[in-house]
Write a protein that holds these residues in place. Sequence first.
Motif, short mmCIF file in Angstrom:
data_model
loop_
_atom_site.label_atom_id
_atom_site.label_comp_id
_atom_site.label_asym_id
_atom_site.label_seq_id
_atom_site.Cartn_x
_atom_site.Cartn_y
_atom_site.Cartn_z
N LYS A 141 1.04 -1.22 -0.21
CA LYS A 141 0.04 0.04 0.14
C LYS A 141 0.73 1.20 0.06
CE LYS A 141 -4.26 1.48 0.23
NZ LYS A 141 -5.16 1.26 -0.94
N PRO A 142 1.43 1.67 -1.09
CA PRO A 142 2.40 2.87 -1.29
C PRO A 142 1.67 4.01 -0.71
CG PRO A 142 2.18 1.63 -3.26
CD PRO A 142 1.10 1.16 -2.48
N LYS A 143 0.25 4.37 -0.65
CA LYS A 143 -0.44 5.64 -0.48
C LYS A 143 -1.60 5.17 0.47
CE LYS A 143 0.89 7.93 -4.59
NZ LYS A 143 0.32 8.58 -5.70
N GLY A 144 -1.61 6.07 1.45
CA GLY A 144 -2.88 5.92 2.22
C GLY A 144 -2.64 6.19 3.60
N ARG A 145 -3.70 5.79 4.71
CA ARG A 145 -3.93 6.42 5.96
C ARG A 145 -3.49 4.96 6.83
NH1 ARG A 145 -7.72 10.30 7.04
NH2 ARG A 145 -8.69 9.03 8.58
N PHE A 146 -2.17 5.31 7.43
CA PHE A 146 -1.49 3.97 8.34
C PHE A 146 -1.88 4.25 9.64
CE2 PHE A 146 1.81 2.39 5.25
CZ PHE A 146 1.19 2.37 4.17
N VAL A 147 -1.75 3.22 10.27
CA VAL A 147 -1.92 2.82 11.71
C VAL A 147 -0.77 2.40 12.24
CG1 VAL A 147 -3.30 1.95 14.14
CG2 VAL A 147 -4.53 3.06 12.01
#
Length: 341
Positions: A141-147
């Motif tokens: 997932k190269p882009k996005g909202r991470f936790v």
Amino acid sequence: MTAIRTLALALATAALACPAAHAAKVGVSWSNFQEERWKTDEAALKAQLARTGDSYLSADAAGSPEKQLADIDGLIAKGAQVLVILAMDKDAILPALRKAAQRKIPVIAYDRLIEAPGVFYISFDNKEVGRLQARAVLAAKPKGRFVIIKGSASDPNSDFLRAGQQEVLEPAIKKGEVQIVGEEYTEGWRPEVAQKNMEQILTRTGGKVDAVIAANDGTAGGVVAALAARGIKGLPLSGQDGDHAALNRVALGLQTVSVWKDARQLGQQAAAVASSLAARKPVEGMVKWTGGDKKLSVDALFLKPVPVTRENLDLVVGSGWIGKAELCKGVAAAGAPAACK
């Protein structure tokens, strides 16, 4: 034969060829056996000590820093000549170290750093573990909202992992491609705490999460439970340790990577170090290391971690770490990883 198996065989062969001249009593204080891996570490450590003619004394603190102090007193009273400590709390353990130092008993910090004078530190390269976790999740997932679900705040490994993760994530964060929308420590590395933390993050974000970097396989299991309760499945997710349940999740597509720290190697190497220290002999492969918060120079030995994904699951099967049936339980034939075909 894999490089890992070759290393393990070489270590075992060396141990058989060089038995201890004088049997030593090695006292081992375990923080707990919550994680699956610690029993594997223990078995490898005991087997190596048996090969060198040294004896094994042990105690399980069951997650209590106070009990761990009492346990170490007991191990010293039983005549331990070397102490191997998997610390529950890096600061609470310090009185035990002072007592050992007074008696000139060498101390080995096992897997978790205890930053104090004279302590020998043996572990895997935990910053590299963090890098490997972040690389695998970022590739998925190269882009996005991470936790970020971290380990225990009382364990230095948690921050080593986080530092390694940040090294990899930083360029994407600076470009605005990755946002960290939640980050929490996990008290005691407990899966149920990780689950609760993840549930709260999902509530705060309205479930808008694209990937999770979890510190180990236990916390990853808690994350999976929290996601499943929301009907979310297959989110890019990291872990470490090569727990059997986690490797099965990798095969199922529920976890992206488990960074494998072969506990058999670590236990075997720790026992070899204990034998050397008891005999007041130098430790082969030792380095001087100053990577802790206090920047204290300690003698250390680091092993190399290996990221396990769907592409190389055959590695853990071939090494005898997990059987194919357990690894592939519930995996559908269509789209199964190569190790399950």
